[in-house]
Design an enzyme around this catalytic site. Structure first.
Site, PDB file in Angstrom:
ATOM      1  N   HIS A 114       0.828  -1.212   0.000  1.00 55.34           N
ATOM      2  CA  HIS A 114       0.000   0.000   0.000  1.00 55.34           C
ATOM      3  C   HIS A 114       0.865   1.266   0.000  1.00 55.34           C
ATOM      4  O   HIS A 114       0.426   2.330  -0.415  1.00 55.34           O
ATOM      5  CB  HIS A 114      -0.937  -0.009   1.202  1.00 55.34           C
ATOM      6  CG  HIS A 114      -1.965  -1.102   1.112  1.00 55.34           C
ATOM      7  ND1 HIS A 114      -2.959  -1.269   2.031  1.00 55.34           N
ATOM      8  CD2 HIS A 114      -2.157  -2.096   0.204  1.00 55.34           C
ATOM      9  CE1 HIS A 114      -3.707  -2.324   1.702  1.00 55.34           C
ATOM     10  NE2 HIS A 114      -3.225  -2.834   0.590  1.00 55.34           N
ATOM     11  N   HIS A 162      -0.840 -12.803  -1.008  1.00 58.73           N
ATOM     12  CA  HIS A 162      -2.165 -13.324  -0.671  1.00 58.73           C
ATOM     13  C   HIS A 162      -2.094 -14.783  -0.230  1.00 58.73           C
ATOM     14  O   HIS A 162      -2.940 -15.258   0.503  1.00 58.73           O
ATOM     15  CB  HIS A 162      -3.112 -13.149  -1.864  1.00 58.73           C
ATOM     16  CG  HIS A 162      -3.355 -11.705  -2.184  1.00 58.73           C
ATOM     17  ND1 HIS A 162      -3.682 -11.252  -3.437  1.00 58.73           N
ATOM     18  CD2 HIS A 162      -3.284 -10.593  -1.405  1.00 58.73           C
ATOM     19  CE1 HIS A 162      -3.818  -9.940  -3.415  1.00 58.73           C
ATOM     20  NE2 HIS A 162      -3.580  -9.516  -2.191  1.00 58.73           N
TER      21      HIS A 162
END
Ligand code: HEM
Length: 765
Positions: free
Chosen positions: A297, A546
């Protein structure tokens, strides 16, 4: 602990602080510039570099191989890692230029198409079909990830995206008119600066940078590179390792290499290849996952298209039983088909998963060409996740008192400030909490909120110490100095702890990723290295993370497991942060529980239940990753194998008998396999938790983020206008994730920390 001062200031500032900071004992030892031994002997002045480091257009012309440090195979690259090398293979593909007649015709076509698009959008908004996504569904929470910070930002982003769209439409019109091939587009053969043409209003203005360098890096990342001041800036395009694969060469997603048939449904790939299984990797802590997400991010955020008025786009019928008929779909719709026999979604009669394409960005060179996706945040590791990517955002986050950031005092504990944006979390009801920070995805996972809280507190802690030592400093000075220190610490954690854990020592060597030592300055900065985030990194390789996610967050009490939280329950619902012991509990979990291994096992918290909120089903992140790769024009996996110096797979069996069979039941040819899928299925490279392809793409990205960042903390005084002194560097290099946790946790439950917070306690390294 480090308490540092800067040694380059305006004359008046210098006078005032001379007595505070006297760099008497300067252990100035310049680090030797890393020279790669080119064992394979490159000729013609070429440099031996990792395959992936040689810019695509240069690499294509080179066939000479060499051996790089550690014995890996490299390529003799004429330009080294230089991304400014202009040479293009002009002999085969002559540069195309636009004559005035063609330009007029193209402009007419663009105007007409834009009008049609706008009127269609209005029709869709007014239509009674479910073209708008409403809060409450998992798909709406997916859209929350691309929230804009406020209405001003929304307007700015939309404006830029429409300009880019206009150029994409113009490129298509030009292509059709002149019969340009996809290859010519891929190779960027239309050499036309549009700034002086009627399409010039779509070009983005170069940022104005002062002649004398600014001491602090800018919030929006501009003016970092003196020659290319918009490199790495927020709201700019991703770079690319390979030209995109679009069916039309511009923006239409790729199709199969066999007869241009449609590629298999991403959801079908997800359910066929990936499965729920607990496969812990006991060498690494869950913090590797959580810091990894924070870091993603920090450097990348692509945004979904919205309607002009900011409403979220829906591509499926409201009940999810099918995609919207084509005439009711927004042009950015790319819904994911759910097969009728889907064992999970079938139960709920769901046949369509919402998916909206990423917005586009105007190209740096303002020319015709294929579509480029926009990165909303600054590309650099510069604390944008803490401070925001626009000065306005930073202004809203600062308290303007003592250099500090705003906090929410919750019974004496400092938490992130609460947001007023009703869209940021699932609920804003009384007693709940929903936070704001420099990044709009903060509330997505509660453990991500924890990480943001640590860095917020660190900023305020450093600002407080600086104020104590320099009582004459004003808020402004304290803020920028504290920010510079916090960013440096973040860079130290990334390059000293996170990357070696992820990539292994050999790769750190091969890609020159190690920090300089002790009191040394670094001279690695190269202004020809383009630091921007690579599309293949953001839309595929770095999403390996992930696979590390554990669907269950075990929370320990003083002696035993107190609670097992299924993570969809804490997505966009971070109210537990208000429990007095939660921060420490979560940190204990993060630093002691293992990650899940990086492989084809993926928690159903992400593949079936992600963002479900109060609903029985959620959305599928694996399917999104695959679809996003196609949306961004990523080529098939095989092309990237070749890129990193491996041979192409010629048969599905190369993936192994079991997976090979599954893949062959999905894809028409091995040349169709998506990058995210193929990369995750690779065997691990020596010393790394990643396969060779992802490892190389990720290493290359972090090499660019170090060598292409003038303000990188350890850069020497003649490079970095905000350089630290050797003594300061010595102190900063002691920073660690463990230290950050110790200094900023609540100290209620956490008493001890292993020295490397990313390694399971007791595991060496
Ligand atoms: C519980 C943890 C996580 C959740 C729920 C999550 C969820 C998501 C979602 C919803 C997206 C957008 C998907 C799309 O529409 O394309 C995304 C993107 C992404 N994720 Fe994750 N993620 C998690 C952890 C991680 C980790 C651990 C990493 C890396 C170590 C990671 C790396 C990325 C990257 C690079 C992107 C692309 C960002 C962009 O460019 O917009 N994520 N993730």
């Amino acid at each position: 602990h480090v308490v540092v001062e800067q040694n380059e200031m305006s004359p008046t500032q210098h006078d005032i602080i001379r007595d505070v900071f006297i760099p008497e004992n300067q252990h100035f030892t310049p680090a030797p510039k890393h020279m790669r031994p080119a064992l394979g002997r490159c000729t013609d002045g070429a440099e031996c570099v990792n395959f992936v480091s040689c810019p695509a257009h240069v690499r294509m012309a080179s066939k000479q191989f060499c051996e790089i440090l550690g014995g890996s195979k490299g390529i003799c690259c004429k330009s080294g890692q230089n991304h400014t090398d202009p040479s293009k293979d002009q002999s085969q593909h002559p540069i195309l230029r636009l004559d005035i007649g063609a330009l007029r015709a193209v402009c007419r076509k663009v105007r007409q198409e834009l009008m049609e698009l706008r009127s269609r959008e209005i029709q869709l908004l007014l239509s009674r079909e479910s073209t708008i996504l409403h809060p409450g569904s998992a798909s709406y929470s997916h859209y929350r990830n691309s929230r804009r910070f406020n209405t001003d930002e929304m307007a700015q982003v939309s404006h830029m995206a429409s300009r880019a769209m206009e150029i994409a439409i113009a490129t298509r019109a030009f292509k059709e008119r002149e019969g340009i091939s996809n290859t010519q587009l891929e190779l960027g053969m239309i050499d036309e600066d549009l700034s002086q043409t009627p399409l010039g209003h779509n070009c983005v203005q170069m940022p104005l940078c002062p002649i004398s360098a600014e001491k602090y890096r800018r919030i929006d990342g501009s003016c970092n590179n003196r020659l290319y001041p918009n490199w790495g800036i927020a709201l700019s395009p991703y770079s690319r390792l390979l030209p995109p694969d679009y069916q039309d060469g511009i923006w239409t997603p790729r199709t199969s290499k066999i007869n241009s048939e449609v590629l298999p449904s991403p959801r079908l790939i997800s359910t066929t290849i990936f499965y729920e299984k607990d496969v812990p990797n006991n060498d690494y802590t869950l913090l590797l996952m959580q810091f990894g997400q924070l870091l993603s991010h920090e450097i990348t955020q692509s945004l979904d298209f919205t309607f002009d008025n900011g409403s979220a786009i829906s591509c499926c019928l409201q009940d999810g039983t099918d995609a919207l008929p084509i005439q009711h779909r927004h042009y950015a719709c790319m819904p994911i088909e759910i097969p009728g026999n889907d064992q999970f979604f079938g139960v709920f009669n769901q046949r369509c998963m919402n998916f909206v394409r990423s917005i586009l960005s105007p190209r740096h060179d303002c020319s015709f060409g294929y579509a480029q996706q926009m990165n909303k945040v600054t590309h650099f590791i510069d604390g944008s996740s803490i401070y925001g990517s626009t000065p306005e955002q930073t202004g809203e986050l600062r308290s303007f008192d003592g250099g500090r950031l705003k906090v929410f005092y919750d019974f004496g504990r400092e938490l992130l400030p609460l947001t007023k944006d009703a869209d940021a979390c699932l609920t804003m009801e009384r007693g709940s909490a929903c936070f704001t920070s420099g990044d709009t995805r903060t509330n997505q996972m509660i453990t991500l909120v924890v990480m943001h809280t640590i860095f917020l507190r660190e900023h305020n802690r450093v600002a407080g110490i600086l104020q104590h030592l320099n009582p004459h400093w004003n808020d402004e000075r304290l803020f920028w100095e504290a920010r510079q220190i916090v960013v440096a610490k973040m860079q130290v954690v990334v390059y000293k702890e996170f990357l070696p854990t992820l990539l292994g020592d050999l790769t750190m060597e091969e890609f020159d990723l190690h920090l300089a030592k002790n009191y040394e300055y670094s001279f690695e900065y190269d202004e020809r290295v383009e630091p921007s985030v690579i599309n293949e990194f953001a839309a595929a390789a770095y999403r390996f993370g992930h696979s590390m996610v554990n669907g269950l967050l075990k929370i320990y009490g003083p002696t035993k497991t107190e609670e097992m939280i299924f993570i969809p329950e804490i997505m966009f619902y971070p109210s537990r942060m208000r429990m007095r012991t939660f921060l420490d509990e979560a940190l204990t979990t993060l630093t002691t529980e293992p990650i899940q291994d990086v492989d084809e096992s993926l928690t159903e918290a992400l593949t079936n239940y992600m963002f479900r909120g109060g609903n029985p089903y959620g959305v599928d992140l694996a399917a999104f990753n695959i679809q996003r790769g196609r949306d961004h024009g990523l080529r098939a996996y095989n092309d990237y194998r070749e890129l990193v110096g491996m041979s192409r797979y010629t048969s599905f069996e190369h993936f192994g008998p079991n997976i090979g069979n599954k893949l062959s039941s999905l894809y028409k040819t091995v040349d169709d396999v998506d990058l995210w899928v193929g990369g995750l299925l690779e065997e691990k490279a020596a010393g790394s938790i990643l396969g060779q392809t992802f490892k190389n793409i990720i290493a290359e990205q972090f090499s660019r983020l170090k060598k292409g960042d003038r303000y990188f903390f350890e850069n020497a005084p003649n490079i970095n206008p905000g350089y630290f002194s050797p003594d300061q560097l010595f102190e900063l290099r002691k920073a660690s994730m463990s230290r950050l946790i110790c200094d900023n946790s609540d100290g209620i439950l956490l008493a001890r920390q292993a020295s490397n917070a990313f390694r399971k306690p007791g595991v060496p390294g």
